[in-house]
Design a protein around this motif. Sequence first.
Motif, short mmCIF file in Angstrom:
data_model
loop_
_atom_site.label_atom_id
_atom_site.label_comp_id
_atom_site.label_asym_id
_atom_site.label_seq_id
_atom_site.Cartn_x
_atom_site.Cartn_y
_atom_site.Cartn_z
N ALA A 47 -22.79 33.82 28.62
CA ALA A 47 -22.21 32.54 28.02
C ALA A 47 -21.42 32.48 26.94
O ALA A 47 -20.37 31.54 26.99
CB ALA A 47 -23.55 31.74 27.66
N ARG A 51 -17.72 30.53 27.25
CA ARG A 51 -17.39 29.59 26.38
C ARG A 51 -15.99 29.83 25.61
O ARG A 51 -15.08 29.10 25.72
CB ARG A 51 -18.54 29.21 25.22
CG ARG A 51 -19.53 28.53 25.82
CD ARG A 51 -20.42 27.77 24.66
NE ARG A 51 -20.85 29.00 23.88
CZ ARG A 51 -22.00 29.80 24.00
NH1 ARG A 51 -23.04 29.08 24.89
NH2 ARG A 51 -22.57 30.54 23.32
N ASP A 52 -16.12 30.88 25.00
CA ASP A 52 -14.83 31.35 23.91
C ASP A 52 -13.70 31.56 24.77
O ASP A 52 -12.63 31.38 24.41
CB ASP A 52 -15.28 32.52 23.17
CG ASP A 52 -16.31 32.15 22.09
OD1 ASP A 52 -16.52 31.06 21.92
OD2 ASP A 52 -16.86 33.05 21.31
N SER A 54 -12.69 30.49 27.44
CA SER A 54 -12.40 29.39 28.12
C SER A 54 -11.47 28.59 26.93
O SER A 54 -10.32 28.22 27.34
CB SER A 54 -13.34 28.26 28.42
OG SER A 54 -13.98 28.88 29.62
N ARG A 91 -9.93 29.80 33.66
CA ARG A 91 -11.15 29.02 32.72
C ARG A 91 -11.77 28.13 33.56
O ARG A 91 -13.18 27.90 33.36
CB ARG A 91 -9.92 28.09 31.99
CG ARG A 91 -10.67 27.07 31.30
CD ARG A 91 -9.41 26.50 30.09
NE ARG A 91 -10.28 25.41 29.32
CZ ARG A 91 -10.78 24.17 29.51
NH1 ARG A 91 -10.20 23.72 30.54
NH2 ARG A 91 -11.20 23.55 28.36
N LEU A 95 -15.85 27.79 33.08
CA LEU A 95 -16.68 26.80 32.98
C LEU A 95 -17.65 26.42 34.00
O LEU A 95 -18.52 25.77 33.89
CB LEU A 95 -15.79 25.67 32.77
CG LEU A 95 -14.93 25.67 31.62
CD1 LEU A 95 -13.69 24.63 31.72
CD2 LEU A 95 -15.66 25.68 30.26
N LEU A 98 -21.01 28.16 33.54
CA LEU A 98 -21.74 27.66 32.66
C LEU A 98 -22.39 26.43 33.14
O LEU A 98 -23.57 26.33 32.92
CB LEU A 98 -20.78 27.18 31.54
CG LEU A 98 -20.24 28.26 30.43
CD1 LEU A 98 -19.22 27.53 29.71
CD2 LEU A 98 -21.41 29.12 29.83
N LYS A 105 -20.89 23.66 27.53
CA LYS A 105 -19.63 24.35 27.34
C LYS A 105 -19.25 24.59 26.17
O LYS A 105 -18.52 25.36 25.81
CB LYS A 105 -18.61 23.57 28.14
CG LYS A 105 -19.06 23.30 29.79
CD LYS A 105 -17.68 22.65 30.41
CE LYS A 105 -18.13 22.12 31.92
NZ LYS A 105 -19.31 21.72 32.25
N VAL A 106 -19.71 23.64 25.30
CA VAL A 106 -19.39 23.64 23.83
C VAL A 106 -20.72 23.76 22.94
O VAL A 106 -21.51 22.72 23.19
CB VAL A 106 -18.68 22.43 23.43
CG1 VAL A 106 -18.09 22.48 21.80
CG2 VAL A 106 -17.40 22.52 23.93
N GLU A 107 -20.72 24.67 21.84
CA GLU A 107 -22.03 24.59 21.11
C GLU A 107 -21.52 24.59 19.47
O GLU A 107 -20.98 25.31 19.11
CB GLU A 107 -22.87 25.81 21.21
CG GLU A 107 -23.60 25.47 22.40
CD GLU A 107 -24.81 26.54 22.62
OE1 GLU A 107 -24.67 27.74 22.04
OE2 GLU A 107 -25.88 26.06 23.11
#
Length: 217
Positions: A47, A51-52, A54, A91, A95, A98, A105-107
Amino acid sequence: MSRTHWAAITAVVLALLFAGAATVSSAGGRGDDSAASGTPTADSADAGFARDMSVHHQQAVEMSFVVRDRTKDEEVRRLAYDIANTQANQRGMMLGWLDLWGLPKVEADREPMDWMASGAHGSHGGHQAADGSLMPGMATRADLERLGRASGKQAEIEYLRLMIVHHNGGISMAKGCVELCTVDTEKALAQGMVDAQQSEVRLMVDLLRKRGAEPLA
């Protein structure tokens, strides 16, 4: 187009085809027992890489579109298009994974690159680079502003220098996934990134030298 460039494109296309087909297969075969399927967790390398990378890829796409508007050189414009197209597709795939895994997609509360902290490439894990960039190889705001102001040959040199650094950072991240990720399709895509971007780095170094310039140290 050079043989090296064709090799880079071929490696990426094969990785995308393999990873895409395998992802569809795994999604279709999961059924209702997702807990038993080994779905990655939010704090997993799988994960974290998705995320990173992307975010990392998005900047490469943006820089590539900038240089296409700042030069008329067909060789550099073609390279920029290839990088933008390839990394936008990759990308979208990451995504999509995820989404498939039911993960954000963002934390906001998670440090970039913390997923690499436990591996051999973990020197970047959870730390912002000294130049202010969030991840290995990413251009800073000052870098992007300089690229946006340049034109012609100078824009080509700025782009090639920044993209070589960007690719080298991406290669480090992708090697981290090859080492730490557990989803075979994602590991395959990461290895494809390593192979293709190493080939593109060699091409960009050659293009720089044709313009009387050298890569950044």
